[in-house]
Design a protein around this motif. Structure first.
Motif, short mmCIF file in Angstrom:
data_model
loop_
_atom_site.label_atom_id
_atom_site.label_comp_id
_atom_site.label_asym_id
_atom_site.label_seq_id
_atom_site.Cartn_x
_atom_site.Cartn_y
_atom_site.Cartn_z
N LEU A 4 37.90 45.07 44.00
CA LEU A 4 38.92 44.84 42.94
C LEU A 4 38.20 44.30 41.56
N THR A 5 38.20 45.06 40.44
CA THR A 5 37.23 44.35 39.23
C THR A 5 38.34 43.54 38.47
N TRP A 6 37.95 42.39 37.95
CA TRP A 6 38.76 41.72 36.85
C TRP A 6 38.41 42.39 35.52
N SER A 7 39.52 42.70 34.86
CA SER A 7 39.46 43.18 33.40
C SER A 7 40.34 42.49 32.62
N ASP A 8 40.22 42.85 31.30
CA ASP A 8 41.07 42.26 30.04
C ASP A 8 42.54 42.66 30.32
N ASP A 9 42.72 44.01 31.24
CA ASP A 9 43.94 44.40 31.44
C ASP A 9 44.70 43.48 32.32
N LEU A 10 44.08 42.90 33.40
CA LEU A 10 44.88 41.86 34.02
C LEU A 10 44.78 40.42 33.51
N ALA A 11 44.28 40.12 32.37
CA ALA A 11 44.42 38.89 31.79
C ALA A 11 45.73 38.76 31.24
N VAL A 12 46.32 37.51 31.48
CA VAL A 12 47.69 37.35 31.10
C VAL A 12 47.64 36.50 29.47
N GLY A 13 46.57 36.01 29.29
CA GLY A 13 46.22 35.10 28.18
C GLY A 13 46.66 33.46 28.34
N ASN A 14 46.84 33.11 29.53
CA ASN A 14 46.93 31.80 29.88
C ASN A 14 45.62 31.53 30.86
N HIS A 15 44.82 30.45 30.39
CA HIS A 15 43.63 29.98 30.84
C HIS A 15 43.70 29.71 32.25
N PHE A 16 44.54 28.68 32.50
CA PHE A 16 44.68 28.41 34.17
C PHE A 16 45.17 29.47 34.93
N ILE A 17 46.14 30.32 34.44
CA ILE A 17 46.73 31.32 35.40
C ILE A 17 45.65 32.43 35.51
N ASP A 18 45.16 32.93 34.38
CA ASP A 18 43.85 33.99 34.58
C ASP A 18 42.72 33.28 35.43
N GLY A 19 42.46 32.11 35.17
CA GLY A 19 41.44 31.62 36.21
C GLY A 19 41.74 31.65 37.80
N ASP A 20 42.96 31.21 37.76
CA ASP A 20 43.56 31.39 39.20
C ASP A 20 43.23 32.91 39.79
N HIS A 21 43.78 33.95 38.97
CA HIS A 21 43.83 35.05 39.40
C HIS A 21 42.49 35.67 39.53
N GLN A 22 41.44 35.16 38.81
CA GLN A 22 39.91 35.76 38.97
C GLN A 22 39.61 35.39 40.21
N LYS A 23 39.96 33.92 40.61
CA LYS A 23 39.50 33.37 41.98
C LYS A 23 40.13 34.34 43.13
N LEU A 24 41.43 34.42 42.90
CA LEU A 24 42.00 35.28 43.95
C LEU A 24 41.47 36.77 44.17
N ILE A 25 41.05 37.45 42.96
CA ILE A 25 40.51 38.53 43.10
C ILE A 25 39.16 38.32 43.57
N ASP A 26 38.33 37.38 43.52
CA ASP A 26 36.83 37.17 43.93
C ASP A 26 37.05 37.04 45.66
N MET A 27 38.35 36.17 46.13
CA MET A 27 38.47 36.13 47.51
C MET A 27 38.85 37.24 48.15
N VAL A 28 39.76 38.27 47.50
CA VAL A 28 39.96 39.60 48.12
C VAL A 28 38.79 40.48 48.18
N ASN A 29 37.81 40.26 47.10
CA ASN A 29 36.62 40.98 47.21
C ASN A 29 35.71 40.52 48.32
N ARG A 30 35.63 39.15 48.45
CA ARG A 30 34.88 38.67 49.82
C ARG A 30 35.33 39.25 51.17
N LEU A 31 36.62 39.29 51.08
CA LEU A 31 37.20 39.60 52.41
C LEU A 31 36.91 41.11 52.58
N HIS A 32 36.86 41.91 51.74
CA HIS A 32 36.81 43.43 51.47
C HIS A 32 35.13 43.62 52.07
N ALA A 33 34.26 42.74 51.32
CA ALA A 33 32.80 42.78 51.66
C ALA A 33 32.33 42.30 53.05
#
Length: 134
Positions: A4-33
Protein backbone atom coordinates in the motif's frame (compact mmCIF):
# COMPACT_ATOMS: atom_id res chain seq x y z
CA UNK A 1 7.52 -4.97 -2.42
CA UNK A 2 5.17 -2.24 -1.20
CA UNK A 3 1.62 -3.38 -0.67
CA UNK A 4 0.00 0.00 0.00
CA UNK A 5 1.57 3.26 -1.12
CA UNK A 6 1.03 6.61 0.57
CA UNK A 7 -0.06 9.26 -1.90
CA UNK A 8 -1.46 12.77 -1.95
CA UNK A 9 -4.87 11.19 -2.61
CA UNK A 10 -4.75 9.79 0.94
CA UNK A 11 -3.61 13.04 2.55
CA UNK A 12 -6.34 14.82 4.49
CA UNK A 13 -4.32 17.98 5.10
CA UNK A 14 -3.96 17.62 8.86
CA UNK A 15 -0.37 17.01 9.92
CA UNK A 16 -1.00 14.69 12.86
CA UNK A 17 -3.75 12.69 11.12
CA UNK A 18 -1.67 12.30 7.95
CA UNK A 19 1.37 11.28 10.02
CA UNK A 20 -0.65 8.63 11.83
CA UNK A 21 -2.09 7.33 8.57
CA UNK A 22 1.38 7.09 7.03
CA UNK A 23 2.56 5.06 10.01
CA UNK A 24 -0.48 2.77 9.82
CA UNK A 25 0.21 2.19 6.12
CA UNK A 26 3.86 1.43 6.93
CA UNK A 27 2.72 -1.11 9.52
CA UNK A 28 0.33 -2.82 7.07
CA UNK A 29 3.18 -2.91 4.55
CA UNK A 30 5.46 -4.47 7.19
CA UNK A 31 2.86 -7.12 7.96
CA UNK A 32 2.51 -7.85 4.23
CA UNK A 33 6.27 -8.12 3.76
CA UNK A 34 6.65 -10.53 6.68
CA UNK A 35 3.78 -12.67 5.42
CA UNK A 36 5.32 -12.67 1.93
CA UNK A 37 8.65 -13.77 3.45
CA UNK A 38 6.88 -16.64 5.20
CA UNK A 39 7.75 -15.45 8.70
CA UNK A 40 6.42 -17.44 11.60
CA UNK A 41 3.39 -16.90 13.75
CA UNK A 42 5.36 -15.30 16.61
CA UNK A 43 6.80 -12.59 14.37
CA UNK A 44 3.44 -11.90 12.71
CA UNK A 45 1.76 -11.78 16.11
CA UNK A 46 4.14 -9.07 17.34
CA UNK A 47 3.56 -6.93 14.25
CA UNK A 48 -0.20 -7.43 14.42
CA UNK A 49 -0.22 -6.48 18.12
CA UNK A 50 1.75 -3.32 17.34
CA UNK A 51 -0.64 -2.47 14.51
CA UNK A 52 -3.64 -2.91 16.81
CA UNK A 53 -2.04 -0.85 19.57
CA UNK A 54 -1.09 1.99 17.25
CA UNK A 55 -4.55 1.96 15.66
CA UNK A 56 -6.11 2.31 19.12
CA UNK A 57 -3.81 5.26 19.90
CA UNK A 58 -4.63 6.90 16.58
CA UNK A 59 -8.37 6.49 17.13
CA UNK A 60 -8.07 8.02 20.61
CA UNK A 61 -6.21 11.02 19.18
CA UNK A 62 -8.81 11.51 16.45
CA UNK A 63 -11.68 11.19 18.92
CA UNK A 64 -10.01 13.64 21.32
CA UNK A 65 -9.70 16.13 18.47
CA UNK A 66 -13.36 15.61 17.57
CA UNK A 67 -14.44 16.21 21.17
CA UNK A 68 -12.27 19.33 21.45
CA UNK A 69 -13.76 20.86 18.33
CA UNK A 70 -17.27 19.56 19.05
CA UNK A 71 -17.37 17.72 15.75
CA UNK A 72 -20.99 16.84 14.93
CA UNK A 73 -20.01 13.52 13.34
CA UNK A 74 -18.18 12.26 16.44
CA UNK A 75 -20.59 9.46 17.29
CA UNK A 76 -20.73 8.01 13.76
CA UNK A 77 -16.96 8.30 13.37
CA UNK A 78 -16.38 6.66 16.74
CA UNK A 79 -18.72 3.81 15.79
CA UNK A 80 -16.64 3.20 12.64
CA UNK A 81 -13.55 2.99 14.83
CA UNK A 82 -15.23 0.62 17.29
CA UNK A 83 -16.45 -1.66 14.51
CA UNK A 84 -12.99 -1.96 12.97
CA UNK A 85 -11.35 -2.58 16.34
CA UNK A 86 -13.87 -5.29 17.18
CA UNK A 87 -13.20 -7.00 13.85
CA UNK A 88 -9.42 -6.79 14.19
CA UNK A 89 -9.43 -7.91 17.84
CA UNK A 90 -11.60 -10.90 16.90
CA UNK A 91 -9.22 -11.74 14.06
CA UNK A 92 -6.25 -11.46 16.40
CA UNK A 93 -7.91 -13.73 18.95
CA UNK A 94 -8.58 -16.34 16.26
CA UNK A 95 -5.01 -16.00 14.99
CA UNK A 96 -3.55 -16.47 18.49
CA UNK A 97 -5.71 -19.53 19.15
CA UNK A 98 -4.79 -21.10 15.82
CA UNK A 99 -8.38 -20.93 14.55
CA UNK A 100 -7.38 -18.56 11.74
CA UNK A 101 -4.33 -17.57 9.77
CA UNK A 102 -3.30 -14.20 8.44
CA UNK A 103 -4.05 -14.14 4.76
CA UNK A 104 -4.00 -11.78 1.85
CA UNK A 105 -7.77 -11.33 2.41
CA UNK A 106 -6.98 -9.85 5.84
CA UNK A 107 -4.54 -7.43 4.25
CA UNK A 108 -7.09 -6.53 1.56
CA UNK A 109 -9.62 -5.83 4.32
CA UNK A 110 -7.17 -3.56 6.19
CA UNK A 111 -6.13 -1.78 2.99
CA UNK A 112 -9.71 -1.22 1.83
CA UNK A 113 -10.83 -0.05 5.26
CA UNK A 114 -7.96 2.43 5.52
CA UNK A 115 -8.52 3.84 2.05
CA UNK A 116 -12.29 4.16 2.49
CA UNK A 117 -12.14 5.54 6.03
CA UNK A 118 -9.43 8.06 5.18
CA UNK A 119 -11.12 9.07 1.93
CA UNK A 120 -14.50 9.67 3.49
CA UNK A 121 -14.69 10.04 7.27
CA UNK A 122 -11.21 11.38 7.95
CA UNK A 123 -11.35 13.91 5.12
CA UNK A 124 -14.56 15.30 6.62
CA UNK A 125 -12.90 15.46 10.03
CA UNK A 126 -9.79 17.17 8.67
CA UNK A 127 -11.87 19.72 6.75
CA UNK A 128 -13.84 20.52 9.91
CA UNK A 129 -10.63 20.72 11.97
CA UNK A 130 -9.08 23.10 9.47
CA UNK A 131 -12.21 25.28 9.49
CA UNK A 132 -12.12 25.29 13.30
CA UNK A 133 -8.42 26.25 13.36
CA UNK A 134 -7.10 22.91 14.62
Amino acid sequence: MTYLTWSDDLAVGNHFIDGDHQKLIDMVNRLHALMHEGKGKDVLDIVLRNLISYTQEHFRREEDLMRTMRFPGLQDHKEEHEKLLAQVLELHQKFESGAATLSIQVLHFLRDWLINHIGKSDKLLADAAHAAGH
